[in-house]
Write an enzyme that holds these catalytic residues in place. Sequence first.
Site, PDB file in Angstrom:
ATOM      1  N   ARG A 105       0.969  -1.137  -0.048  1.00 20.57           N
ATOM      2  CA  ARG A 105       0.126  -0.027   0.030  1.00 20.57           C
ATOM      3  C   ARG A 105       1.004   1.199   0.148  1.00 20.57           C
ATOM      4  O   ARG A 105       1.837   1.321   0.828  1.00 20.57           O
ATOM      5  CB  ARG A 105      -0.881  -0.059   1.198  1.00 20.57           C
ATOM      6  CG  ARG A 105      -1.561   1.357   1.347  1.00 20.57           C
ATOM      7  CD  ARG A 105      -2.896   1.278   2.534  1.00 20.57           C
ATOM      8  NE  ARG A 105      -3.984   0.494   1.836  1.00 20.57           N
ATOM      9  CZ  ARG A 105      -5.323   0.325   2.089  1.00 20.57           C
ATOM     10  NH1 ARG A 105      -5.389   1.220   3.378  1.00 20.57           N
ATOM     11  NH2 ARG A 105      -6.115  -0.160   1.718  1.00 20.57           N
ATOM     12  N   HIS A 132      -6.980   0.495  -6.829  1.00 20.30           N
ATOM     13  CA  HIS A 132      -7.084  -0.666  -5.403  1.00 20.30           C
ATOM     14  C   HIS A 132      -8.013  -1.798  -6.007  1.00 20.30           C
ATOM     15  O   HIS A 132      -9.163  -2.034  -6.001  1.00 20.30           O
ATOM     16  CB  HIS A 132      -8.272   0.319  -4.512  1.00 20.30           C
ATOM     17  CG  HIS A 132      -8.354  -0.261  -3.321  1.00 20.30           C
ATOM     18  ND1 HIS A 132      -7.503  -1.433  -2.701  1.00 20.30           N
ATOM     19  CD2 HIS A 132      -8.952   0.076  -2.182  1.00 20.30           C
ATOM     20  CE1 HIS A 132      -7.679  -1.465  -1.608  1.00 20.30           C
ATOM     21  NE2 HIS A 132      -8.625  -0.677  -0.897  1.00 20.30           N
ATOM     22  N   GLN A 135      -9.987  -4.241  -3.711  1.00 20.70           N
ATOM     23  CA  GLN A 135     -11.267  -3.780  -3.483  1.00 20.70           C
ATOM     24  C   GLN A 135     -12.251  -3.948  -4.498  1.00 20.70           C
ATOM     25  O   GLN A 135     -13.430  -4.580  -4.292  1.00 20.70           O
ATOM     26  CB  GLN A 135     -11.210  -2.137  -3.148  1.00 20.70           C
ATOM     27  CG  GLN A 135     -12.483  -1.519  -2.667  1.00 20.70           C
ATOM     28  CD  GLN A 135     -12.872  -2.036  -1.370  1.00 20.70           C
ATOM     29  OE1 GLN A 135     -12.128  -1.782  -0.361  1.00 20.70           O
ATOM     30  NE2 GLN A 135     -14.172  -2.385  -1.334  1.00 20.70           N
ATOM     31  N   ASP A 226     -17.506   6.823  -2.300  1.00 24.48           N
ATOM     32  CA  ASP A 226     -16.360   6.922  -1.507  1.00 24.48           C
ATOM     33  C   ASP A 226     -15.905   8.184  -0.841  1.00 24.48           C
ATOM     34  O   ASP A 226     -16.698   9.203  -1.225  1.00 24.48           O
ATOM     35  CB  ASP A 226     -15.179   6.350  -2.243  1.00 24.48           C
ATOM     36  CG  ASP A 226     -13.844   5.950  -1.462  1.00 24.48           C
ATOM     37  OD1 ASP A 226     -13.578   6.204  -0.288  1.00 24.48           O
ATOM     38  OD2 ASP A 226     -12.518   5.975  -2.138  1.00 24.48           O
ATOM     39  N   CYS A 265     -16.369   1.477  -0.144  1.00 26.18           N
ATOM     40  CA  CYS A 265     -15.091   0.551   0.281  1.00 26.18           C
ATOM     41  C   CYS A 265     -14.709   0.832   1.941  1.00 26.18           C
ATOM     42  O   CYS A 265     -14.294  -0.045   2.350  1.00 26.18           O
ATOM     43  CB  CYS A 265     -14.064   0.971  -0.723  1.00 26.18           C
ATOM     44  SG  CYS A 265     -13.485   2.633  -0.314  1.00 26.18           S
ATOM     45  N   ARG A 293     -13.321  -8.795   1.083  1.00 25.93           N
ATOM     46  CA  ARG A 293     -11.998  -8.324   0.703  1.00 25.93           C
ATOM     47  C   ARG A 293     -11.136  -9.861   1.237  1.00 25.93           C
ATOM     48  O   ARG A 293     -10.115  -9.997   0.190  1.00 25.93           O
ATOM     49  CB  ARG A 293     -11.424  -7.453   1.536  1.00 25.93           C
ATOM     50  CG  ARG A 293     -11.984  -5.975   1.277  1.00 25.93           C
ATOM     51  CD  ARG A 293     -11.447  -5.527   0.089  1.00 25.93           C
ATOM     52  NE  ARG A 293     -10.010  -5.556   0.005  1.00 25.93           N
ATOM     53  CZ  ARG A 293      -9.505  -4.463   0.364  1.00 25.93           C
ATOM     54  NH1 ARG A 293      -9.901  -3.532   1.054  1.00 25.93           N
ATOM     55  NH2 ARG A 293      -8.079  -4.554   0.404  1.00 25.93           N
TER      56      ARG A 293
HETATM   57  N1   CP Z   1     -11.257  -0.156   1.888  1.00 27.50           N
HETATM   58  C1   CP Z   1      -9.979  -0.191   2.402  1.00 27.50           C
HETATM   59  O1   CP Z   1      -9.112  -0.682   1.651  1.00 27.50           O
HETATM   60  O2   CP Z   1      -9.964  -0.326   3.739  1.00 27.50           O
HETATM   61  P1   CP Z   1      -8.757  -0.087   4.447  1.00 27.50           P
HETATM   62  O3   CP Z   1      -8.189   1.298   4.220  1.00 27.50           O
HETATM   63  O4   CP Z   1      -9.158  -0.118   6.164  1.00 27.50           O
HETATM   64  O5   CP Z   1      -7.759  -1.152   4.656  1.00 27.50           O
HETATM   65  N1  NVA Z   2     -10.060   6.568  -1.920  1.00 29.37           N
HETATM   66  C1  NVA Z   2      -9.679   6.067  -0.383  1.00 29.37           C
HETATM   67  C2  NVA Z   2      -9.972   4.809  -0.317  1.00 29.37           C
HETATM   68  C3  NVA Z   2      -9.674   4.182   0.987  1.00 29.37           C
HETATM   69  C4  NVA Z   2      -9.895   2.872   1.367  1.00 29.37           C
HETATM   70  C5  NVA Z   2      -8.269   6.469  -0.300  1.00 29.37           C
HETATM   71  O1  NVA Z   2      -7.426   6.146  -1.238  1.00 29.37           O
HETATM   72  O2  NVA Z   2      -8.019   6.941   0.929  1.00 29.37           O
END
Ligand code: CP
Ligand code: NVA
Length: 317
Positions: A105, A132, A135, A226, A265, A293
């Site tokens: 990440r 992502h 997701q 989101d 998400c 997930r």
């Molecule tokens: N939706 C998602 O990726 O959640 P987290 O940021 O908690 O991993």
């Molecule tokens: N769009 C959001 C998604 C979090 C799971 C971000 O990137 O912060």
Amino acid sequence: MSDIKRDLLSIDDFEDELSDIIEWAIRYKNDDGFADDFKPLDGMSIGSIYEKPSTRTRVSFEVGVRKLGGQPLTLLSNDIQLGKSESIADTAAVLSRFLDGITYRCFGHADVAELAKHASVPVINALSDMHHPCQAAADLMTVTERGDSVKGHIAWVGDGNNVLHDLMLAGVSLGHDIKYATPEGYEPDSEVVSRASSIAERTGASIVGTNDPIEAVSGAGVVYTDVFVSMGEENIDGKFADFNGFQVNEELVSHAHPDYLFMHCLPAHRGEEVTDGVVDSANSVVFDQAENRMWAQMSLLTMMCNRAAWDTYLELS
Ligand code: CP
Ligand code: NVA
């Protein structure tokens, strides 16, 4: 380890396998017999690097890897040399000597691409500023689980962000029509839309972009939103204010199909992009998405790290 290393940077990397990945995950989730003895990651270690916070991704990878017989390692950016005294390339080379797969990440998408380029083991993007994919796999699994009860297109209301990019790519891959509404200036990346449009041409799906949330939501089978401000964007002045009128609330969803699914998400910023009334309604499937997930990632990990076991399970079950 699979014979040919493959990486998952965005969900269209596995466009051809997406429906099998989801089918595998749904069967595995519902398999209360064979699944307990199925340990395709036995003896393997999967490392997960986080440069941003996470609840769902971290826990679902840790628990999912363990269920598959593997050892999960969580590597928080403050605790490792990456980004301080070691390059992405050297980190990839070192981790490849210990691990059988890496999830990452990161902030800039180029960083996960760089890690994948230099790693000799499969790399999974666990969220970047552009994509992502995990997701999206879970989201399309959640829609697929409901079969024909989903009537109408997938509507997106909000920012043209990383989650929309992979939702759109995955959605059209499986033949779903997509309508997204963003404020002007917050449309999804044009190169990603172009990739999604090419897929849509092949599957017969359609993609419509608008700046009008009611147009996007009218008749929708899925309404997805989101956060307006993603991780890493907290210092962009005035971004939040530009989303005035884009909240998913009771009035907006009254334009959707009566049996629409509300999707997010998570984490949700209640009272900002969505009201409590919508996220807590009977139409909401947000916690199914969160659970899925894990099942979707277990399918992906097995396919990427032990393809023979993944194929066998798909044929047997
Ligand atoms: N939706 C998602 O990726 O959640 P987290 O940021 O908690 O991993
Ligand atoms: N769009 C959001 C998604 C979090 C799971 C971000 O990137 O912060």
